[in-house]
Design an enzyme around this catalytic site. Sequence first.
Site, PDB file in Angstrom:
ATOM      1  N   CYS A   8       7.736   2.613   5.492  1.00 39.81           N
ATOM      2  CA  CYS A   8       7.687   3.653   4.394  1.00 39.81           C
ATOM      3  C   CYS A   8       6.882   3.151   3.204  1.00 39.81           C
ATOM      4  CB  CYS A   8       9.095   3.942   4.070  1.00 39.81           C
ATOM      5  SG  CYS A   8      10.048   2.963   3.265  1.00 39.81           S
ATOM      6  N   THR A   9       6.307   2.120   3.259  1.00 42.12           N
ATOM      7  CA  THR A   9       5.569   1.486   2.054  1.00 42.12           C
ATOM      8  C   THR A   9       4.143   1.111   2.387  1.00 42.12           C
ATOM      9  OG1 THR A   9       7.484   0.584   1.355  1.00 42.12           O
ATOM     10  CG2 THR A   9       5.720  -0.188   0.140  1.00 42.12           C
ATOM     11  N   VAL A  10       3.188   1.312   1.432  1.00 44.81           N
ATOM     12  CA  VAL A  10       1.866   1.125   1.576  1.00 44.81           C
ATOM     13  C   VAL A  10       1.475   0.401   0.390  1.00 44.81           C
ATOM     14  CG1 VAL A  10       1.143   2.808   3.273  1.00 44.81           C
ATOM     15  CG2 VAL A  10       0.950   3.306   0.884  1.00 44.81           C
TER      16      VAL A  10
END
Length: 198
Positions: A8-10
């Site tokens: 869920c993280t970039v």
Amino acid sequence: GKPAPTSCTVSFQVVDEDGNAMSFVNSNYMGFGTGLTPKNCGFTLQNRGAGFSLDPTHPNSLEPSKRPYHTIIPAMMTHVDTGELYATLSNMGGFMQPQGHLQLVVNLLANGLDPQIAIDAPRFCILDGSQDGTVFLEEGYHPTTISKLQQMGHKMKPNVTGHEREVFGRAQIIARDRMTGVLCAGSDGRADGCALGY
């Protein structure tokens, strides 16, 4: 091991030829974040606020003029004498983020490593972020170090390898030589990503 099917993280780091830089981290957190999509934007809003507490006695309580703890930490390091960019970096991965940042900064400054070697160095992680949590050690720590930590009473999971290394996060660094302006970058082989120049 089996890699997680989603993330869920970039994060990305950008530095231009003049030394202008950006460190960016975005995380929806918990699937689709808030589930709210701004009109005509095509993305959901994050819900990192879920980690804040409404209990006024909790250390992570939500209060006016307070920035409660969370783990979105885009970072830039500058030279103290001129304010020029030294490096831009991030290390995504839940409670590993502040632990990873510490390890990356120590590797760059105290150990004098270039960005890729600083990222590739074995990491440690207290997975739940608590003082009594299990210390995960990536493969590469000397057996004597592991033994001494165990003797001190630390709960250990040593020699973490393969897909289980996801607990150590995913880092990116771009460092800038202050004399030449030359950029040197690294990207974490523990996950997808790459370092590119143009």
